[in-house]
Design a protein around this motif. Structure first.
Motif, PDB file in Angstrom:
ATOM      1  N   ILE A  38       0.880  -1.235   0.091  1.00 56.80           N
ATOM      2  CA  ILE A  38      -0.033   0.012   0.011  1.00 56.80           C
ATOM      3  C   ILE A  38       0.841   1.252  -0.193  1.00 56.80           C
ATOM      4  CG2 ILE A  38      -1.776   1.295   1.334  1.00 56.80           C
ATOM      5  CD1 ILE A  38      -2.896  -1.185   2.317  1.00 56.80           C
ATOM      6  N   LEU A  39       0.633   1.898  -0.752  1.00 58.53           N
ATOM      7  CA  LEU A  39       1.345   3.653  -0.960  1.00 58.53           C
ATOM      8  C   LEU A  39       0.240   4.493  -0.610  1.00 58.53           C
ATOM      9  CD1 LEU A  39       3.293   3.054  -4.531  1.00 58.53           C
ATOM     10  CD2 LEU A  39       4.029   2.803  -2.221  1.00 58.53           C
ATOM     11  N   SER A  40       0.897   5.372   0.297  1.00 54.96           N
ATOM     12  CA  SER A  40       0.162   6.588   0.825  1.00 54.96           C
ATOM     13  C   SER A  40       0.886   7.841   1.087  1.00 54.96           C
ATOM     14  CB  SER A  40      -0.845   6.221   1.980  1.00 54.96           C
ATOM     15  OG  SER A  40      -1.820   7.115   2.384  1.00 54.96           O
ATOM     16  N   HIS A  41       0.219   8.933   1.081  1.00 56.97           N
ATOM     17  CA  HIS A  41       0.911  10.223   1.158  1.00 56.97           C
ATOM     18  C   HIS A  41      -0.050  10.947   2.072  1.00 56.97           C
ATOM     19  CE1 HIS A  41       2.966  13.870   0.253  1.00 56.97           C
ATOM     20  NE2 HIS A  41       3.928  13.283  -0.165  1.00 56.97           N
ATOM     21  N   PRO A  42       0.781  11.750   2.985  1.00 57.77           N
ATOM     22  CA  PRO A  42      -0.161  12.778   3.856  1.00 57.77           C
ATOM     23  C   PRO A  42      -0.936  13.951   2.963  1.00 57.77           C
ATOM     24  CG  PRO A  42       2.219  12.437   4.916  1.00 57.77           C
ATOM     25  CD  PRO A  42       2.070  12.046   3.487  1.00 57.77           C
ATOM     26  N   ASP A  43      -0.527  14.381   1.886  1.00 61.90           N
ATOM     27  CA  ASP A  43      -0.999  15.205   0.956  1.00 61.90           C
ATOM     28  C   ASP A  43      -2.027  14.370   0.095  1.00 61.90           C
ATOM     29  OD1 ASP A  43      -1.932  16.949  -0.711  1.00 61.90           O
ATOM     30  OD2 ASP A  43      -0.082  17.661  -1.260  1.00 61.90           O
ATOM     31  N   GLN A  44      -3.346  14.637   0.188  1.00 57.35           N
ATOM     32  CA  GLN A  44      -4.315  13.794  -0.622  1.00 57.35           C
ATOM     33  C   GLN A  44      -4.117  13.832  -2.119  1.00 57.35           C
ATOM     34  OE1 GLN A  44      -8.190  13.222   1.086  1.00 57.35           O
ATOM     35  NE2 GLN A  44      -9.033  13.100  -0.979  1.00 57.35           N
ATOM     36  N   SER A  45      -3.666  14.890  -2.514  1.00 60.82           N
ATOM     37  CA  SER A  45      -3.500  15.308  -3.989  1.00 60.82           C
ATOM     38  C   SER A  45      -2.382  14.458  -4.479  1.00 60.82           C
ATOM     39  CB  SER A  45      -3.319  16.693  -4.388  1.00 60.82           C
ATOM     40  OG  SER A  45      -2.295  17.160  -3.571  1.00 60.82           O
ATOM     41  N   ALA A  46      -1.306  14.177  -3.729  1.00 60.21           N
ATOM     42  CA  ALA A  46      -0.317  13.455  -4.419  1.00 60.21           C
ATOM     43  C   ALA A  46      -0.611  11.856  -4.582  1.00 60.21           C
ATOM     44  CB  ALA A  46       0.760  13.395  -3.151  1.00 60.21           C
ATOM     45  N   THR A  47      -1.509  11.156  -3.945  1.00 57.38           N
ATOM     46  CA  THR A  47      -2.187   9.813  -4.673  1.00 57.38           C
ATOM     47  C   THR A  47      -2.973   9.810  -5.671  1.00 57.38           C
ATOM     48  OG1 THR A  47      -3.846  10.164  -2.753  1.00 57.38           O
ATOM     49  CG2 THR A  47      -1.684   9.091  -2.087  1.00 57.38           C
ATOM     50  N   ALA A  48      -3.370  10.868  -6.253  1.00 62.54           N
ATOM     51  CA  ALA A  48      -4.241  10.782  -7.291  1.00 62.54           C
ATOM     52  C   ALA A  48      -3.592  10.464  -8.356  1.00 62.54           C
ATOM     53  CB  ALA A  48      -4.806  12.229  -7.395  1.00 62.54           C
ATOM     54  N   GLY A  49      -3.497   9.283  -9.214  1.00 64.38           N
ATOM     55  CA  GLY A  49      -3.032   8.849 -10.265  1.00 64.38           C
ATOM     56  C   GLY A  49      -1.405   8.381 -10.042  1.00 64.38           C
ATOM     57  N   LEU A  50      -1.153   8.064  -8.782  1.00 65.05           N
ATOM     58  CA  LEU A  50       0.123   7.605  -8.359  1.00 65.05           C
ATOM     59  C   LEU A  50       0.619   6.241  -8.951  1.00 65.05           C
ATOM     60  CD1 LEU A  50       2.802   7.862  -6.577  1.00 65.05           C
ATOM     61  CD2 LEU A  50       1.501   7.090  -4.574  1.00 65.05           C
ATOM     62  N   VAL A  51      -0.284   5.480  -8.877  1.00 64.40           N
ATOM     63  CA  VAL A  51      -0.425   4.066  -9.375  1.00 64.40           C
ATOM     64  C   VAL A  51       0.203   4.057 -10.835  1.00 64.40           C
ATOM     65  CG1 VAL A  51      -2.581   3.789 -10.101  1.00 64.40           C
ATOM     66  CG2 VAL A  51      -1.180   1.849  -9.433  1.00 64.40           C
ATOM     67  N   ASP A  52      -0.168   4.876 -11.735  1.00 62.94           N
ATOM     68  CA  ASP A  52       0.169   4.964 -12.970  1.00 62.94           C
ATOM     69  C   ASP A  52       1.680   5.437 -12.985  1.00 62.94           C
ATOM     70  OD1 ASP A  52      -0.323   4.847 -15.806  1.00 62.94           O
ATOM     71  OD2 ASP A  52      -0.122   6.748 -15.781  1.00 62.94           O
ATOM     72  N   LYS A  53       2.009   6.559 -12.338  1.00 62.10           N
ATOM     73  CA  LYS A  53       3.415   6.999 -12.450  1.00 62.10           C
ATOM     74  C   LYS A  53       4.478   5.999 -11.747  1.00 62.10           C
ATOM     75  CE  LYS A  53       1.549  11.460 -11.429  1.00 62.10           C
ATOM     76  NZ  LYS A  53       1.204  12.736 -10.532  1.00 62.10           N
ATOM     77  N   ALA A  54       4.008   5.385 -11.066  1.00 61.69           N
ATOM     78  CA  ALA A  54       4.972   4.609 -10.115  1.00 61.69           C
ATOM     79  C   ALA A  54       4.982   3.142 -10.923  1.00 61.69           C
ATOM     80  CB  ALA A  54       4.390   4.014  -8.729  1.00 61.69           C
ATOM     81  N   VAL A  55       4.254   2.641 -11.564  1.00 63.93           N
ATOM     82  CA  VAL A  55       4.159   1.509 -12.570  1.00 63.93           C
ATOM     83  C   VAL A  55       5.060   2.041 -13.677  1.00 63.93           C
ATOM     84  CG1 VAL A  55       3.089  -0.181 -13.978  1.00 63.93           C
ATOM     85  CG2 VAL A  55       1.988   0.351 -11.549  1.00 63.93           C
ATOM     86  N   ARG A  56       4.791   3.190 -14.249  1.00 65.33           N
ATOM     87  CA  ARG A  56       5.623   3.462 -15.502  1.00 65.33           C
ATOM     88  C   ARG A  56       7.247   3.615 -15.081  1.00 65.33           C
ATOM     89  NH1 ARG A  56       2.945   5.613 -19.808  1.00 65.33           N
ATOM     90  NH2 ARG A  56       0.805   5.766 -19.449  1.00 65.33           N
TER      91      ARG A  56
END
Length: 728
Positions: free
Chosen positions: A544-562
C-alpha cells in the motif's frame, strides 16, 4: 432494523437465538432465494446456535425455511433441486393450516379469497400508509453493495399481523377462540417435506420457543423414492399404423408424382416427431456445468450432496467408552476464553494467532473447504471458514468433541470429523483421503492454481471445454484465455513458488524508491497481506502506497508503474485500475454502480515482477546470446490509499480472509455501517464516517499505524495486532 420478509436479524437477535432449542427437529435446509449471502449466513448461525440439524443438501432435509410464501414457488425450488415429490394438498386446516397474513405476497393482495374478508376502506388505507412509510425507510438503506447483499422491501400487507385482519364481516369484532397449534416436535415428517416461511424462525426467537408450523406452512409434499417416481409420459403424436395389407386409396384425391409423394411423407414424418424438451434447449452454460458437477460429486464423502448414499453410509456417531467417560470426568474442560463464554460469533472480536495447537486438524478441514469451493458449494465454504476461524482462535489443544461443540460456529458435523480424526491411527479424515484420490478434483485444483482462474472458471474449463491439463489449454484454448490467464499459464510453476520475507522487503524497498522519485520523500510504503501477519513465506506481495497530501495519491499508481517498467522490474502490467482517482478519491458511495468491485475499490496495479539483479547480467553465453535472467517471476499488487482512510485500507488488506468478512458483517449488523477499504459509510444516510479524525487537522493521525488503531477504536473493537488476525 430487521427485514421481516427475509428473516434477517440484528446481532442481539442472533444471541437470543442461541437460547432456542431446535434439536428435536429433523434436518433443516435454508433456501438462498431472495437472501443475500450475509443474511443467509446469519440465519445459519441462528439455527446451528439453537441446536438445529442443518443440512446443505435440500434432498436431505425434511424441513425447508425460505423467504417465500407461494406454494408455486416452493414447488419450483423443489423441482429445480431435482427432489422427487408429489402433492399432498393445498395448505389448510386439514394438513398444515392457512398462511398468515404476515407473509402474503403483493401479487395476492387484489386476488379474491373466500377465506379472507375484504378489509374496511379506512382500515386498509391507514395500514397501507403505515406500510408505505416503512417501505420508504427500507428503500433509503438499500442499493448495490460490495457485499452482494439484497434488501427487498415487503408489500403493504406484509406489515399486517393476524390480529389486524378481521376474521368475520359481522358486526361482532371479538376475535374467535384460537385453535391450539400443533407443536413442531409433533408434526408429521414421515416421508414428507415441509416448506416453512422464515417468519416462523423470527417468531420462535421472539417468543423464546419453537412455534407450530400450521400458521407458517407454505407447501407440503410427499417425498418419493427413485423407484416409485415415474416420469410423466410425453404425449404421443397421432400416427397411422400401417399393416401388410394393401392401403386404401382415396380416388377423389389427385394422383401425386413420386417427388411430391416423398415431400408429403417427409412433412408427415416431421409432424409426428416429438419436439425436443425445452429444458435442454434453453439451459444456460452455467446451469449445465453446475448439473454436471452435481452428478460428479453427489454421494462423495467430502461433498454436501450425500443423499444418494444416506442409507448405505449413515453418519458417524460420537461413541464414548466407559474409560473415556471417566477420563472426561477426571479431566474437565479447560477454562474457556471470554469470547467462547460470551459467544462472540465474529472473528474480528477475538485474537487468532498464526499458529494453533490444533493446526493438524485445521489443515484437514481446509482441504475439505477447498473441495467445497471447487464443487460450487458456497454455503459449505462459509460454514467451514467460520469453523476453522473459531478453532484457530482456541488456545488449547482440543481433547474431546464436547470442546468443539462449545465453540461458536462449530456444530456436530465438525465434532464428528474431529472424532474421526482423533481415533484415526494416522490422524487422517476419510473425506480428505477421497479428495486426494479424486481425479476430477485434481484437475480442478490444477486449473484453480492458475493466476486469473477462479473456481467457476476452473469448472468451465473441465466440464464445458473438456480440458484436462495445461497442455490442453495451450493447444486448444490459448486464444480463448484472457491475458491474465495466459500469463498465469506461462509462469505457472514460478507463481507457485513461495516468496521469502527478505525478498518481500527487497521488492517493497524498490517500489518505495520509485514512488518517492515520482512524488517526494513523504511517500509511505506499507507491506500488508501474509507478510504483515507474520508468515515466513508469501504467495504474492501486497503493498500500500500513501501520502499525507491527498492530492499526491491521485494517479500515483500509473506514475509508479511506469517508472518501475522503465528499469525492467515489472515485466507485465496486467491490471491498472484508477477507480478511486476517477471518483475523486472519495469513499465508495453506499449505493454504487460499480460492479465486481469486491472488497477493494482503491487504485491498484496487478503486475508481474522479476528481480533484475543476477550473476552474469550483461554477459554473452556460449551461444552468443545475452545471459538469461534466472530469477523467478513474482506476483505483486500495488494499492494506493488516500491518507484520510489509510487505516481502513491497511486493516482490510492486512487481515485474513475470514477476519475481513466478519469485519464487514460486524460493521453492518452491529454498527449499521458499510465497511470498505476506501472507508466507512452509514447505511441509512450514506454519510461518510470519519473514523480516523481527518476532518479536524488537530486530530489527524500522525502515521498509518495510529490510523489503523483508530479504525478499531471507532468500531468499538479491541485492536488486534496483525499476527492475531490469522483466520485463513
Amino acid at each position: 432494523m430487521a427485514d421481516s420478509a427475509k428473516g434477517t436479524s440484528s446481532g442481539d437477535d442472533e444471541i437470543k437465538a442461541m437460547g432456542l432449542d431446535l434439536s428435536n427437529l429433523p434436518a433443516i435446509y435454508v433456501l438462498p432465494t431472495h437472501l443475500s449471502l450475509d443474511d443467509l449466513h446469519g440465519i445459519e448461525h441462528q439455527l446451528t446456535g439453537s441446536g438445529a440439524s442443518l443440512t446443505y443438501d435440500i434432498r436431505e432435509a425434511s424441513l425447508i425455511l425460505g423467504s417465500i410464501s407461494k406454494p408455486r414457488r416452493a414447488k419450483f425450488e423443489l423441482q429445480a433441486a431435482k427432489v422427487l415429490f408429489e402433492d399432498i394438498g393445498p395448505p389448510g386446516p386439514s394438513n398444515g393450516g392457512a398462511k398468515p397474513e404476515s407473509i402474503v405476497d403483493e401479487a395476492e393482495v387484489d386476488a379474491p379469497s373466500r377465506k379472507r374478508p375484504r378489509l374496511e376502506e379506512s382500515e386498509t388505507q391507514s395500514t397501507t400508509d403505515d406500510a408505505a412509510s416503512i417501505g420508504h425507510h427500507d428503500s433509503s438503506t438499500t442499493g448495490s453493495d460490495t457485499d452482494s447483499e439484497t434488501d427487498a422491501g415487503a408489500g403493504p400487507l406484509s406489515q399486517l399481523s393476524v390480529s389486524q385482519v378481521p376474521t368475520s364481516p359481522t358486526v361482532d369484532s371479538s376475535p374467535p377462540p384460537e385453535e391450539p397449534l400443533l407443536p413442531p416436535i409433533q408434526a408429521n415428517f414421515e416421508n414428507r417435506i415441509k416448506v416453512i416461511n422464515l417468519a416462523w424462525l423470527e417468531d420462535s426467537i421472539r417468543l423464546g420457543a419453537p412455534q407450530g408450523f400450521e400458521t407458517y406452512l407454505v407447501y407440503e409434499a410427499q417425498v418419493l423414492s427413485p423407484k416409485t417416481a415415474s416420469p410423466t409420459p410425453e404425449p404421443l403424436a397421432a400416427t397411422t399404423i400401417q399393416t401388410n395389407s394393401s392401403p386404401k386409396v382415396d380416388k377423389s384425391q389427385p394422383k401425386l408424382s413420386p417427388v411430391q409423394n416423398i415431400l408429403e411423407r417427409a412433412k408427415a414424418d416431421a409432424k409426428s416427431k416429438p419436439k425436443p424438451r425445452a429444458y435442454f434447449s434453453k439451459a444456460s452454460k452455467r446451469d449445465r456445468i453446475s448439473d454436471a458437477a452435481k452428478r460428479d460429486f453427489t454421494g462423495r464423502s467430502f461433498s454436501s450432496t450425500t443423499s444418494q448414499n444416506a442409507h448405505s453410509h449413515p453418519p458417524h456417531l460420537l461413541h464414548q467408552t466407559t474409560s473415556e467417560h471417566e477420563e472426561g470426568i477426571s479431566n474437565p474442560l479447560p477454562p474457556m476464553p471470554d469470547w467462547v463464554i460470551q459467544n462472540k460469533i465474529y472473528s474480528c472480536q477475538r485474537a487468532t494467532p498464526l499458529t494453533s495447537p490444533n493446526d493438524s486438524f485445521i489443515a484437514q478441514l481446509k482441504e475439505i473447504k477447498l473441495a467445497r469451493l471447487l464443487t460450487n458449494d458456497e454455503i459449505g465454504v462459509r460454514a467451514y471458514s467460520t469453523s476453522i476461524a473459531s478453532l484457530a482462535a482456541y488456545p488449547y489443544a482440543i481433547q474431546s468433541a464436547s470442546e468443539i461443540l462449545a465453540l461458536p460456529g462449530c456444530d456436530h458435523k465438525i465434532a464428528r470429523l474431529f472424532h474421526e480424526w482423533q481415533i484415526s491411527p494416522d490422524h487422517r479424515i476419510s473425506a480428505v483421503r477421497d479428495i486426494e484420490n479424486d481425479s476430477t478434483l485434481k484437475c480442478l485444483r490444477l486449473f484453480y492454481d492458475i493466476w486469473g482462474v477462479g473456481a467457476t472458471t476452473a469448472r468451465e474449463f473441465y466440464y464445458d471445454k473438456q480440458w484436462r491439463d495445461l497442455d490442453d489449454l495451450v493447444e486448444f484454448g490459448w486464444n480463448k484465455l484472457t491475458r491474465v490467464q495466459q500469463i498465469g499459464v506461462k509462469y505457472y510453476e514460478e507463481f507457485l513458488l513461495k516468496i521469502p520475507r527478505a525478498e518481500v522487503e527487497h521488492i517493497a524497498n524498490i517500489v518505495k524508491r520509485h514512488a518517492r522519485k515520482v512524488v517526494d520523500e513523504r511517500i509511505e510504503c506499507i507491506i500488508v497481506g501474509g507478510y504483515r501477519r507474520g508468515k515466513p513465506e508469501s504467495g504474492d506481495v501486497d503493498l500500500i502506497l500513501s501520502h499525507p497530501d491527498q492530492s499526491a495519491t491521485a494517479g500515483l499508481v500509473d506514475k509508479a508503474v511506469r517508472s518501475l517498467e522503465e528499469e525492467g522490474w515489472i515485466t507485465h502490467t496486467l491490471i491498472l485500475n484508477l477507480t478511486n482517482t476517477k471518483r475523486g478519491q472519495e469513499t465508495l458511495p453506499y449505493i454504487s454502480n460499480t460492479k465486481g468491485a469486491g472488497f477493494d475499490t482503491l487504485d491498484k496495479a496487478l503486475v508481474v515482477w522479476q528481480d533484475q539483479m543476477y550473476p552474469g547480467k550483461g554477459r554473452i553465453d556460449e551461444h552468443g546470446k545475452p545471459m538469461k535472467n534466472p530469477n523467478p517471476h513474482r506476483r505483486v499488487d500495488i494499492i494506493i490509499s488516500p491518507w484520510r482512510t489509510v487505516g481502513c485500507a491497511v486493516a482490510g488488506w492486512t487481515s485474513g480472509t475470514t477476519f475481513q468478512r466478519d469485519l464487514r458483517r460486524y460493521a453492518k449488523k452491529v454498527k449499521g455501517w458499510k465497511f470498505d477499504s476506501s472507508g466507512v459509510r452509514e447505511r441509512g444516510t450514506g454519510k461518510w464516517v470519519d473514523l480516523e479524525g481527518w476532518t479536524d487537522p488537530q486530530t489527524r493521525c500522525k502515521d498509518w499505524k495510529e490510523a489503523e488503531r483508530k479504525v478499531f477504536e471507532g468500531m468499538e473493537l479491541e485492536f488486534r495486532e496483525p499476527w492475531d488476525r490469522c483466520t485463513g
